[in-house]
Structure formats: structure tokens, C-alpha cells
Scaffold this motif. Structure first.
Motif, PDB file in Angstrom:
ATOM      1  N   PRO A  10      13.383  -0.748  -8.238  1.00  0.00           N
ATOM      2  CA  PRO A  10      14.766  -1.232  -8.128  1.00  0.00           C
ATOM      3  C   PRO A  10      15.566  -0.575  -7.005  1.00  0.00           C
ATOM      4  O   PRO A  10      16.578  -1.125  -6.576  1.00  0.00           O
ATOM      5  CB  PRO A  10      15.366  -0.912  -9.501  1.00  0.00           C
ATOM      6  N   GLU A  11      15.107   0.565  -6.528  1.00  0.00           N
ATOM      7  CA  GLU A  11      15.812   1.246  -5.437  1.00  0.00           C
ATOM      8  C   GLU A  11      15.561   0.565  -4.087  1.00  0.00           C
ATOM      9  O   GLU A  11      16.270   0.831  -3.118  1.00  0.00           O
ATOM     10  CB  GLU A  11      15.388   2.723  -5.366  1.00  0.00           C
ATOM     11  N   MET A  12      14.579  -0.313  -4.027  1.00  0.00           N
ATOM     12  CA  MET A  12      14.224  -1.004  -2.792  1.00  0.00           C
ATOM     13  C   MET A  12      14.962  -2.340  -2.713  1.00  0.00           C
ATOM     14  O   MET A  12      15.074  -3.053  -3.705  1.00  0.00           O
ATOM     15  CB  MET A  12      12.716  -1.271  -2.735  1.00  0.00           C
ATOM     16  N   LYS A  13      15.448  -2.669  -1.526  1.00  0.00           N
ATOM     17  CA  LYS A  13      16.079  -3.969  -1.295  1.00  0.00           C
ATOM     18  C   LYS A  13      14.997  -4.996  -0.978  1.00  0.00           C
ATOM     19  O   LYS A  13      13.932  -4.657  -0.460  1.00  0.00           O
ATOM     20  CB  LYS A  13      17.041  -3.889  -0.111  1.00  0.00           C
ATOM     21  N   PHE A  14      15.305  -6.242  -1.265  1.00  0.00           N
ATOM     22  CA  PHE A  14      14.375  -7.335  -0.976  1.00  0.00           C
ATOM     23  C   PHE A  14      13.904  -7.268   0.472  1.00  0.00           C
ATOM     24  O   PHE A  14      12.715  -7.393   0.762  1.00  0.00           O
ATOM     25  CB  PHE A  14      15.060  -8.682  -1.272  1.00  0.00           C
ATOM     26  N   GLU A  15      14.835  -7.046   1.391  1.00  0.00           N
ATOM     27  CA  GLU A  15      14.536  -7.031   2.825  1.00  0.00           C
ATOM     28  C   GLU A  15      13.636  -5.868   3.225  1.00  0.00           C
ATOM     29  O   GLU A  15      13.015  -5.896   4.283  1.00  0.00           O
ATOM     30  CB  GLU A  15      15.821  -6.950   3.664  1.00  0.00           C
ATOM     31  N   GLU A  16      13.590  -4.831   2.400  1.00  0.00           N
ATOM     32  CA  GLU A  16      12.722  -3.683   2.680  1.00  0.00           C
ATOM     33  C   GLU A  16      11.287  -3.943   2.236  1.00  0.00           C
ATOM     34  O   GLU A  16      10.378  -3.206   2.618  1.00  0.00           O
ATOM     35  CB  GLU A  16      13.248  -2.436   1.974  1.00  0.00           C
ATOM     36  N   LEU A  17      11.109  -4.974   1.437  1.00  0.00           N
ATOM     37  CA  LEU A  17       9.788  -5.279   0.880  1.00  0.00           C
ATOM     38  C   LEU A  17       9.176  -6.563   1.424  1.00  0.00           C
ATOM     39  O   LEU A  17       7.953  -6.648   1.578  1.00  0.00           O
ATOM     40  CB  LEU A  17       9.889  -5.395  -0.644  1.00  0.00           C
ATOM     41  N   PHE A  18      10.016  -7.552   1.686  1.00  0.00           N
ATOM     42  CA  PHE A  18       9.513  -8.889   2.007  1.00  0.00           C
ATOM     43  C   PHE A  18      10.163  -9.458   3.263  1.00  0.00           C
ATOM     44  O   PHE A  18      11.223  -9.007   3.674  1.00  0.00           O
ATOM     45  CB  PHE A  18       9.792  -9.846   0.841  1.00  0.00           C
ATOM     46  N   GLN A  65       0.836  -1.204   0.000  1.00  0.00           N
ATOM     47  CA  GLN A  65       0.000   0.000   0.000  1.00  0.00           C
ATOM     48  C   GLN A  65       0.873   1.257   0.000  1.00  0.00           C
ATOM     49  O   GLN A  65       0.561   2.235  -0.675  1.00  0.00           O
ATOM     50  CB  GLN A  65      -0.945   0.009   1.201  1.00  0.00           C
ATOM     51  N   GLN A  66       1.992   1.217   0.726  1.00  0.00           N
ATOM     52  CA  GLN A  66       2.912   2.363   0.734  1.00  0.00           C
ATOM     53  C   GLN A  66       3.485   2.607  -0.664  1.00  0.00           C
ATOM     54  O   GLN A  66       3.574   3.754  -1.109  1.00  0.00           O
ATOM     55  CB  GLN A  66       4.045   2.139   1.734  1.00  0.00           C
ATOM     56  N   LEU A  67       3.882   1.528  -1.344  1.00  0.00           N
ATOM     57  CA  LEU A  67       4.402   1.668  -2.703  1.00  0.00           C
ATOM     58  C   LEU A  67       3.324   2.225  -3.627  1.00  0.00           C
ATOM     59  O   LEU A  67       3.588   3.100  -4.455  1.00  0.00           O
ATOM     60  CB  LEU A  67       4.900   0.319  -3.229  1.00  0.00           C
ATOM     61  N   GLN A  68       2.121   1.732  -3.468  1.00  0.00           N
ATOM     62  CA  GLN A  68       1.007   2.186  -4.286  1.00  0.00           C
ATOM     63  C   GLN A  68       0.727   3.667  -4.029  1.00  0.00           C
ATOM     64  O   GLN A  68       0.493   4.430  -4.963  1.00  0.00           O
ATOM     65  CB  GLN A  68      -0.237   1.353  -3.982  1.00  0.00           C
ATOM     66  N   ASP A  69       0.775   4.068  -2.777  1.00  0.00           N
ATOM     67  CA  ASP A  69       0.562   5.476  -2.428  1.00  0.00           C
ATOM     68  C   ASP A  69       1.666   6.354  -3.007  1.00  0.00           C
ATOM     69  O   ASP A  69       1.417   7.489  -3.431  1.00  0.00           O
ATOM     70  CB  ASP A  69       0.497   5.652  -0.914  1.00  0.00           C
ATOM     71  N   THR A  70       2.889   5.826  -3.057  1.00  0.00           N
ATOM     72  CA  THR A  70       4.027   6.568  -3.600  1.00  0.00           C
ATOM     73  C   THR A  70       3.799   6.945  -5.060  1.00  0.00           C
ATOM     74  O   THR A  70       4.134   8.045  -5.474  1.00  0.00           O
ATOM     75  CB  THR A  70       5.320   5.731  -3.478  1.00  0.00           C
ATOM     76  N   ILE A 113       7.415  -6.663  -8.616  1.00  0.00           N
ATOM     77  CA  ILE A 113       7.541  -5.588  -7.631  1.00  0.00           C
ATOM     78  C   ILE A 113       8.991  -5.125  -7.554  1.00  0.00           C
ATOM     79  O   ILE A 113       9.277  -3.923  -7.587  1.00  0.00           O
ATOM     80  CB  ILE A 113       7.027  -6.058  -6.253  1.00  0.00           C
ATOM     81  N   LEU A 114       9.908  -6.069  -7.472  1.00  0.00           N
ATOM     82  CA  LEU A 114      11.334  -5.726  -7.407  1.00  0.00           C
ATOM     83  C   LEU A 114      11.793  -5.003  -8.671  1.00  0.00           C
ATOM     84  O   LEU A 114      12.605  -4.084  -8.615  1.00  0.00           O
ATOM     85  CB  LEU A 114      12.169  -6.983  -7.170  1.00  0.00           C
ATOM     86  N   LYS A 115      11.262  -5.403  -9.808  1.00  0.00           N
ATOM     87  CA  LYS A 115      11.631  -4.770 -11.079  1.00  0.00           C
ATOM     88  C   LYS A 115      11.139  -3.324 -11.138  1.00  0.00           C
ATOM     89  O   LYS A 115      11.858  -2.439 -11.604  1.00  0.00           O
ATOM     90  CB  LYS A 115      11.038  -5.570 -12.246  1.00  0.00           C
ATOM     91  N   LYS A 116       9.934  -3.072 -10.664  1.00  0.00           N
ATOM     92  CA  LYS A 116       9.363  -1.725 -10.725  1.00  0.00           C
ATOM     93  C   LYS A 116       9.920  -0.781  -9.661  1.00  0.00           C
ATOM     94  O   LYS A 116       9.828   0.429  -9.789  1.00  0.00           O
ATOM     95  CB  LYS A 116       7.840  -1.778 -10.594  1.00  0.00           C
TER      96      LYS A 116
END
Length: 87
Positions: free
Chosen positions: A62-70, A11-16, A57-60
Motif C-alpha cells: 500500500p505504500e507504493m503508488k500505482f505509477e511506481e509499479l505499473f 522482482q524488486q518487491l519480491q527481493d524486498t 500487488i497494490l493491496k500487499k
């Protein structure tokens, strides 16, 4: 073990990117139902997050690390009622 999105991160990514569920799903190149299932709490039996959705999600983002998302969720087999049954 299974992988799940950190609570609220989708939801945070979507809001961004300021998109509706429908537009965000299109942006991720996935279905709205896949996005909906991925946003559910991990303990909801309808929760689902495929590797393809994670990769998108990771592709769209790329500035986010895996650990920041999952995160990894340890699954309980629920086979034993108490430890004495393990022996």
C-alpha cells in the motif's frame, strides 16, 4: 492500451520481502504461473497481468503508488504496412 509492471519491479518487491517465487505468489494470493507470466517482458506473447493480480500487488504494498509499479503499454494493431494504406 494495457497495463504492465515496470521492468524489474516485481522482482524488486519480491527481493524486498526475501521470498522465493512460490512464497511470493502465496504472499500475493495468486498462482506461481500468474506471477511468472506477470514477470515476463511485455512483448513476450506469454505475458499476462490480470486486474486481480494488479489489485493484489497494490493491496500487499500500500505504500507504493500505482505509477511506481505499473505503466500503460500502447498496443499496435499492426493493420497497416504504411501510412498510405490508412487513407
Amino acid at each position: 492500451m494495457k497495463v504492465a509492471p515496470l521492468p524489474g519491479v516485481l522482482q524488486q518487491l519480491q527481493d524486498t520481502v526475501d521470498m522465493t517465487d512460490e512464497k511470493f505468489a502465496e504472499y500475493l494470493e495468486t498462482s506461481r504461473s500468474s506471477l511468472w507470466r506477470a514477470k515476463l517482458p511485455v512483448d513476450d506473447s506469454r505475458f499476462s497481468l490480470g486486474q486481480d493480480v494488479m489489485a493484489k500487488i497494490l493491496k500487499k504494498f500500500p505504500e507504493m503508488k500505482f505509477e511506481e509499479l505499473f505503466f500503460l503499454v500502447k498496443l499496435s494493431q499492426g493493420c497497416y504496412k504504411n501510412e498510405s494504406e490508412v487513407r
